[in-house]
Each structure stands twice: as structure tokens, then as C-alpha cells.
Design a protein around this motif. Structure first.
Motif: not given
Length: 311
Positions: A34-58
Motif C-alpha cells: 500500500a503506497v501513500v503519496a504524501t505531500d513531501r517534495i524532494s529536489a536534488f535528492d533532498v527532501v525539503l522541510p515543508k510539505p506541499i498541500p495536495y501534491k500527493g493527491q495530484v
């Protein structure tokens, strides 16, 4: 705007393991995950400190849309999508490579080209290309699939010589990659977009190759607007795009490329909202559907109940 889903921490009956990726939380059972798409966002293989609302749903809903539409090209891992942020599917053994395919000289490939390289992952590139030019033919530039840290470019020759993937399987992966990119490009063009580059991941279930993870989402793909592309190229202007590249550019402009000693710039409410809006814009543009935001009041319980009912 809601605060976004940064983490999930569930324990389910029959659960064997848990894996936290850069963006996804994966609950592992005997034959399914079971895979949950969270609202975490990564760039340059680093997870940024704050989530992006609705990103996981998108991401989850775009992936679901494209996985269903390409199932005749290559079978995939999905068995159900019981929640806007959840996908249930077969537990595959993943190949340790990501199949990146590029139809245009953009992003990482352009940065390498600009630095003087005329070969990427063993694939030769001609002189005289400009940023965002269409390549003579789409090229496959695989990367290693790192459990931690940075994925690395790798050539087909090294994949085979190191025994990372057998020759028979790798040739099949290349064929699937080209067919998926052609299909994705045609679907994007029908919506007024150009699928610039993307990546695919594959695994095996009962010795059968399946397409796994997400496809054609803004996390795994780069899109340009078709309208005005040629004119912008001729005039040397930046392309109007829908992808995560604008996040990378914002980080670069603020002195961060994931290198040691660099500090992630402040993610202001304005930056977070603008990123969220970009993700929603891409969903609506690529699917032709109006985005319906999931109920975020008790997202954690909503997600938990969806998984419980489908494992």
C-alpha cells in the motif's frame, strides 16, 4: 490552505515492513503493498522541510490516470486506488535502475551539455544544440536507483557488464520505455503539452516485468507548453513549463543544489502556495479534469481506513 501530509505512521494487521521514500510511505504485506503519496517534495535528492498541500493527491491521481491508459502497452503493478493519496498493488522486486528517456535537451542533460559533455550515459550528442532543443531522436539515459543519497548516471554497457540487469530484461525495459514515452508524448500533445523527458521504473512479479511506481507526473516528468514552443526557441527565450524544474531553479537561485554545506532556502507560505498551484495546474491540464481537493480535515484517518478496507 491545509498544512499538507508530511508523514504517515500506521500499523496494520499482517504488515511485514514499512519503507519511507523521499515522497512515498510504503506499507508492505505478503503479496501486496500500500503506497501513500504524501505531500513531501524532494529536489536534488533532498527532501525539503515543508510539505506541499495536495501534491500527493495530484501525483497519485495523475499516475493512476496514465497507468490505466498505458496498461495495454505494459502491465503494471496497480490493483486499486481506494483513496486520492493511496494506491494498492502487487509487491514487485524492483530493478536497480531508473529508465530515463529524453526527447529534448533540458534539465540535468542540458547542465551536463553546457559543461562541455557530448556524451550522457554513453549516448553521443551532436554539437550546436541549445537548451530545450528537440533531440534528433529520444535518448535513454538510465540512472542507478539509490536507496539513500543520489542516483547516478549509468550507461547501458555498465548496467550489463555489472550484471545489474540481464541483457534480455534490459532490452525489454528499453522497448517498454520507448513505447511508453511515445504514448505519453501523444497524450500530452493532445492536451497542448510537450513531454520533454520522463522516467520509468520496472519490477518483477512472479517473473513477469511490470511497470511500477508513478508515471508522467510532475515529479517524474517535465512538460513544456506546445503553444509558442518554436517561437521561444527561435528567440532564445525560456520555455513555459509545467514540471518540478521551477522548484530546482528556485533552489539554484538561492544557492542550493543538494551539495554538502549548502542550506535549503526558506519555504515561505507564498512559495509553498505557488508550488501547490503549479501541481494542480498540471493535473487539470494533462487530465482535462477539474481538480477536486480531498477532505484534508482528517486526512490521516481517511487514508488509514482506505488501506484497511483494501489489504
Amino acid at each position: 490552505m491545509n498544512q499538507g501530509i508530511k508523514n504517515t505512521q500506521f500499523e496494520f494487521p499482517g504488515q511485514l515492513d514499512f519503507y519511507k521514500g523521499k515522497v512515498r510511505d510504503v506499507y508492505i504485506f505478503d503479496q501486496v503493498i500500500a503506497v501513500v503519496a504524501t505531500d513531501r517534495i524532494s529536489a536534488f535528492d533532498v527532501v525539503l522541510p515543508k510539505p506541499i498541500p495536495y501534491k500527493g493527491q495530484v501525483l497519485n491521481q495523475i499516475a493512476s490516470y496514465f497507468l490505466a491508459s498505458t496498461a495495454e502497452i505494459v502491465p503494471n503493478w496497480v490493483t486499486s486506488t481506494p483513496d486520492p493519496n493511496v494506491t494498492i498493488g502487487k509487491k514487485c522486486i524492483p530493478f536497480k535502475v531508473e529508465m530515463v528517456i529524453r526527447g529534448y535537451l533540458a534539465g540535468h542533460a542540458w547542465r551536463e551539455y553546457k559543461a562541455g559533455k557530448r556524451s550522457i550515459c554513453g549516448v553521443a550528442l551532436p554539437d550546436g544544440l541549445k537548451e530545450n532543443d528537440q533531440l534528433p531522436t529520444p535518448i535513454i539515459t538510465p540512472t542507478t536507483k539509490a536507496d539513500q543519497g543520489h542516483d547516478e548516471d549509468i550507461s547501458r554497457e555498465n548496467i550489463l557488464s555489472q550484471g545489474i540487469v540481464s541483457e534480455k530484461d534490459y532490452l525489454q525495459l528499453e522497448q517498454y520505455t520507448r513505447e511508453l514515452y511515445q504514448s505519453g508524448s501523444e497524450m500530452a500533445r493532445s492536451k497542448g503539452l510537450i513531454l520533454v523527458d520522463t522516467k520509468y521504473e520496472f519490477g518483477k512479479f512472479e517473473d513477469k516485468i511490470l511497470l511500477i511506481d508513478e508515471i508522467h507526473t510532475p515529479d517524474s516528468s517535465r512538460y513544456f507548453y506546445l503553444d509558442g514552443y518554436e517561437k521561444r526557441q527561435q528567440e532564445g527565450l525560456e520555455q513555459k513549463q509545467l514540471s518540478k524544474e521551477f522548484v530546482r531553479q528556485w533552489l539554484i537561485e538561492n544557492g542550493f543544489q543538494g551539495k554538502e554545506g549548502q542550506t535549503i532556502p526558506e519555504m515561505t507560505p507564498e512559495i509553498i502556495e505557488s508550488i501547490s498551484n503549479r501541481y494542480i495546474e498540471l493535473y487539470e491540464h494533462i487530465t482535462g479534469k477539474t481538480f477536486q481537493a480531498a477532505n484534508s480535515k482528517d486526512a490521516s484517518n481517511r487514508i488509514k481506513e482506505a488501506i484497511l478496507a483494501n489489504i
